[in-house]
Design a protein around this motif. Structure first.
Motif, PDB file in Angstrom:
ATOM      1  N   ARG A 150      61.077 134.455  92.852  1.00 35.98           N
ATOM      2  CA  ARG A 150      60.214 135.563  93.295  1.00 35.98           C
ATOM      3  C   ARG A 150      61.050 136.714  93.876  1.00 35.98           C
ATOM      4  NH1 ARG A 150      57.136 133.549  90.147  1.00 35.98           N
ATOM      5  NH2 ARG A 150      55.414 132.171  90.727  1.00 35.98           N
ATOM      6  N   ALA A 151      62.115 136.395  94.586  1.00 33.32           N
ATOM      7  CA  ALA A 151      62.976 137.443  95.144  1.00 33.32           C
ATOM      8  C   ALA A 151      63.550 138.316  94.032  1.00 33.32           C
ATOM      9  CB  ALA A 151      64.099 136.821  95.963  1.00 33.32           C
ATOM     10  N   VAL A 152      64.001 137.673  92.961  1.00 35.14           N
ATOM     11  CA  VAL A 152      64.542 138.414  91.823  1.00 35.14           C
ATOM     12  C   VAL A 152      63.431 139.198  91.125  1.00 35.14           C
ATOM     13  CG1 VAL A 152      65.636 138.179  89.559  1.00 35.14           C
ATOM     14  CG2 VAL A 152      66.473 136.814  91.486  1.00 35.14           C
ATOM     15  N   GLU A 153      62.275 138.556  90.927  1.00 33.09           N
ATOM     16  CA  GLU A 153      61.182 139.200  90.188  1.00 33.09           C
ATOM     17  C   GLU A 153      60.658 140.452  90.872  1.00 33.09           C
ATOM     18  OE1 GLU A 153      58.750 135.987  87.615  1.00 33.09           O
ATOM     19  OE2 GLU A 153      58.621 135.672  89.777  1.00 33.09           O
ATOM     20  N   VAL A 154      60.559 140.422  92.198  1.00 26.62           N
ATOM     21  CA  VAL A 154      59.990 141.590  92.891  1.00 26.62           C
ATOM     22  C   VAL A 154      61.066 142.580  93.326  1.00 26.62           C
ATOM     23  CG1 VAL A 154      58.024 140.224  93.693  1.00 26.62           C
ATOM     24  CG2 VAL A 154      59.987 140.555  95.231  1.00 26.62           C
ATOM     25  N   GLY A 155      62.321 142.298  93.001  1.00 25.62           N
ATOM     26  CA  GLY A 155      63.387 143.231  93.341  1.00 25.62           C
ATOM     27  C   GLY A 155      63.711 143.300  94.812  1.00 25.62           C
ATOM     28  N   ALA A 156      63.719 142.147  95.482  1.00 23.43           N
ATOM     29  CA  ALA A 156      64.044 142.117  96.910  1.00 23.43           C
ATOM     30  C   ALA A 156      65.517 142.473  97.137  1.00 23.43           C
ATOM     31  CB  ALA A 156      63.750 140.732  97.483  1.00 23.43           C
ATOM     32  N   ASP A 157      65.791 143.042  98.298  1.00 15.02           N
ATOM     33  CA  ASP A 157      67.170 143.344  98.690  1.00 15.02           C
ATOM     34  C   ASP A 157      67.845 142.142  99.324  1.00 15.02           C
ATOM     35  OD1 ASP A 157      66.808 146.096  97.992  1.00 15.02           O
ATOM     36  OD2 ASP A 157      65.756 146.383  99.900  1.00 15.02           O
ATOM     37  N   LEU A 158      67.039 141.204  99.811  1.00 17.75           N
ATOM     38  CA  LEU A 158      67.567 140.049 100.537  1.00 17.75           C
ATOM     39  C   LEU A 158      66.581 138.900 100.468  1.00 17.75           C
ATOM     40  CD1 LEU A 158      69.748 138.915 102.592  1.00 17.75           C
ATOM     41  CD2 LEU A 158      68.220 139.743 104.406  1.00 17.75           C
ATOM     42  N   LEU A 159      67.110 137.708 100.269  1.00 18.25           N
ATOM     43  CA  LEU A 159      66.322 136.477 100.363  1.00 18.25           C
ATOM     44  C   LEU A 159      66.699 135.801 101.667  1.00 18.25           C
ATOM     45  CD1 LEU A 159      64.559 134.128  99.344  1.00 18.25           C
ATOM     46  CD2 LEU A 159      66.513 133.359  97.974  1.00 18.25           C
ATOM     47  N   LEU A 160      65.699 135.509 102.489  1.00 23.99           N
ATOM     48  CA  LEU A 160      65.931 134.845 103.777  1.00 23.99           C
ATOM     49  C   LEU A 160      65.342 133.445 103.742  1.00 23.99           C
ATOM     50  CD1 LEU A 160      64.760 138.025 105.280  1.00 23.99           C
ATOM     51  CD2 LEU A 160      66.618 136.962 106.519  1.00 23.99           C
ATOM     52  N   LYS A 161      66.109 132.479 104.224  1.00 20.66           N
ATOM     53  CA  LYS A 161      65.568 131.140 104.390  1.00 20.66           C
ATOM     54  C   LYS A 161      65.506 130.831 105.883  1.00 20.66           C
ATOM     55  CE  LYS A 161      65.727 126.302 103.125  1.00 20.66           C
ATOM     56  NZ  LYS A 161      66.327 125.239 102.282  1.00 20.66           N
ATOM     57  N   ALA A 162      64.290 130.677 106.376  1.00 16.89           N
ATOM     58  CA  ALA A 162      64.075 130.401 107.796  1.00 16.89           C
ATOM     59  C   ALA A 162      64.152 128.902 108.036  1.00 16.89           C
ATOM     60  CB  ALA A 162      62.719 130.935 108.232  1.00 16.89           C
ATOM     61  N   THR A 163      65.010 128.473 108.935  1.00 16.29           N
ATOM     62  CA  THR A 163      65.195 127.060 109.234  1.00 16.29           C
ATOM     63  C   THR A 163      65.152 126.842 110.745  1.00 16.29           C
ATOM     64  OG1 THR A 163      67.616 127.103 109.512  1.00 16.29           O
ATOM     65  CG2 THR A 163      66.771 126.976 107.254  1.00 16.29           C
ATOM     66  N   LYS A 164      65.426 125.621 111.150  1.00 18.82           N
ATOM     67  CA  LYS A 164      65.505 125.305 112.573  1.00 18.82           C
ATOM     68  C   LYS A 164      66.952 125.222 113.052  1.00 18.82           C
ATOM     69  CE  LYS A 164      61.093 122.810 112.692  1.00 18.82           C
ATOM     70  NZ  LYS A 164      60.415 121.528 113.019  1.00 18.82           N
ATOM     71  N   VAL A 165      67.877 125.643 112.194  1.00 16.26           N
ATOM     72  CA  VAL A 165      69.308 125.638 112.515  1.00 16.26           C
ATOM     73  C   VAL A 165      69.828 127.059 112.339  1.00 16.26           C
ATOM     74  CG1 VAL A 165      71.555 124.606 111.980  1.00 16.26           C
ATOM     75  CG2 VAL A 165      69.464 123.273 111.653  1.00 16.26           C
ATOM     76  N   ASP A 166      70.815 127.450 113.143  1.00 12.91           N
ATOM     77  CA  ASP A 166      71.273 128.841 113.145  1.00 12.91           C
ATOM     78  C   ASP A 166      72.332 129.115 112.076  1.00 12.91           C
ATOM     79  OD1 ASP A 166      73.229 127.304 114.384  1.00 12.91           O
ATOM     80  OD2 ASP A 166      73.765 128.859 115.841  1.00 12.91           O
ATOM     81  N   GLY A 167      72.120 128.595 110.885  1.00 11.59           N
ATOM     82  CA  GLY A 167      73.047 128.863 109.801  1.00 11.59           C
ATOM     83  C   GLY A 167      73.452 127.607 109.065  1.00 11.59           C
ATOM     84  N   VAL A 168      74.501 127.728 108.259  1.00 12.38           N
ATOM     85  CA  VAL A 168      75.019 126.613 107.468  1.00 12.38           C
ATOM     86  C   VAL A 168      76.269 126.064 108.150  1.00 12.38           C
ATOM     87  CG1 VAL A 168      75.828 125.870 105.202  1.00 12.38           C
ATOM     88  CG2 VAL A 168      74.127 127.705 105.381  1.00 12.38           C
ATOM     89  N   TYR A 169      76.330 124.741 108.280  1.00 13.63           N
ATOM     90  CA  TYR A 169      77.448 124.091 108.973  1.00 13.63           C
ATOM     91  C   TYR A 169      78.261 123.234 108.009  1.00 13.63           C
ATOM     92  CZ  TYR A 169      75.865 125.412 113.650  1.00 13.63           C
ATOM     93  OH  TYR A 169      75.532 126.129 114.778  1.00 13.63           O
ATOM     94  N   THR A 170      79.468 122.914 108.436  1.00 13.00           N
ATOM     95  CA  THR A 170      80.342 122.044 107.649  1.00 13.00           C
ATOM     96  C   THR A 170      79.769 120.633 107.551  1.00 13.00           C
ATOM     97  OG1 THR A 170      81.613 121.601 109.671  1.00 13.00           O
ATOM     98  CG2 THR A 170      82.441 123.330 108.207  1.00 13.00           C
TER      99      THR A 170
END
Length: 240
Positions: A150-170
């Motif tokens: 959907r992000a690609v189809e509607v021409g979004a500038d950014l895709l956000l994924k809302a989680t319960k963690v403040d980012g991606v960890y090792t």
């Protein structure tokens, strides 16, 4: 003078589990209300916004399949769960004075519009919040893949994924005290390191279309607007 906004149009991915709050099942009205407030704040600031919501707080097709149910049947049940969540979000937004439209990838005319790309773009251009339900409409594809699509189809500038963690960890920070957070990653690094950001199909789709992805902590009030103003929050996944 208000701070300039970095983005014009975004696609926000909310997991079904995000709506549960501290409960084990269903929707926490306080949580969905707070999320609706943040979405409306961003929309009123001039950002065009679409939202994809998962259904894991009600049904998860893969989990049902693991318990012995036919996978296609389980996935269709999961799609219907996302429609329920989208209707709940629509209600929360409209009770706060916002405007929202639920658009479903499966036909369910009594409660939602069909997803039609040009109509979806028209909705968000008109200042309505487009809530995309039922995933891609196909079994075996996650709502992460639906969000990337959907992000690609509607021409979004950014895709956000809302989680319960403040980012991606090792590693899982809840289990490994020495886990460190990535500020930036490339799509290929996410795939090669098998990081639990989104499923591989979603990451590949973002990579192939140059769709930047930001993973951030939705439990911190105001984070969504901070990102819109250009603050570096969470982890950004891009081609650089």
């Amino acid at each position: 003078m208000s701070e300039p906004l970095k983005y014009r149009r975004i696609l926000l991915k909310l997991s079904g589990e995000a709506l549960m709050g501290e409960a084990d099942y269903g929707i926490d009205p306080k949580v969905i209300g707070r999320l609706a407030d943040e979405i409306i704040e961003v929309q009123k600031a001039g950002i065009q916004i679409g939202v994809v919501i998962g259904g894991g707080n009600i049904f998860r097709g893969a989990g049902l399949a693991a318990a012995g149910m036919d996978r296609v049947t389980g996935d269709h049940m999961g799609m219907l769960a996302t429609v329920m969540n989208a209707l709940a979000m629509q209600d929360a937004i409209e009770r706060r004075g916002g405007y929202a439209r639920v658009m479903s990838a499966i036909q369910i005319h009594d409660v939602a519009e069909d997803f039609i790309r040009r109509r979806a773009i028209r909705h968000i251009e008109k200042g309505r919040i487009a809530l995309f339900a039922a995933g891609t409409g196909n079994p075996f594809f996650t709502t992460d893949s639906a969000a990337a699509l959907r992000a690609v189809e509607v021409g979004a500038d950014l895709l956000l994924k809302a989680t319960k963690v403040d980012g991606v960890y090792t590693a899982d920070p809840a289990r490994h005290a020495d886990a460190t957070r990535y500020d930036t990653l490339t799509y290929d690094q996410v795939i090669e390191r098998k990081l639990a950001v989104m499923d591989t199909a979603a990451i590949a789709l973002c990579r192939d279309h140059g769709m930047p992805l930001r993973i951030y902590d939705m439990t911190v009030a105001g984070n969504l607007m901070r990102i819109m103003r250009g603050e570096h929050i969470g982890t950004i996944v891009s081609d650089q």
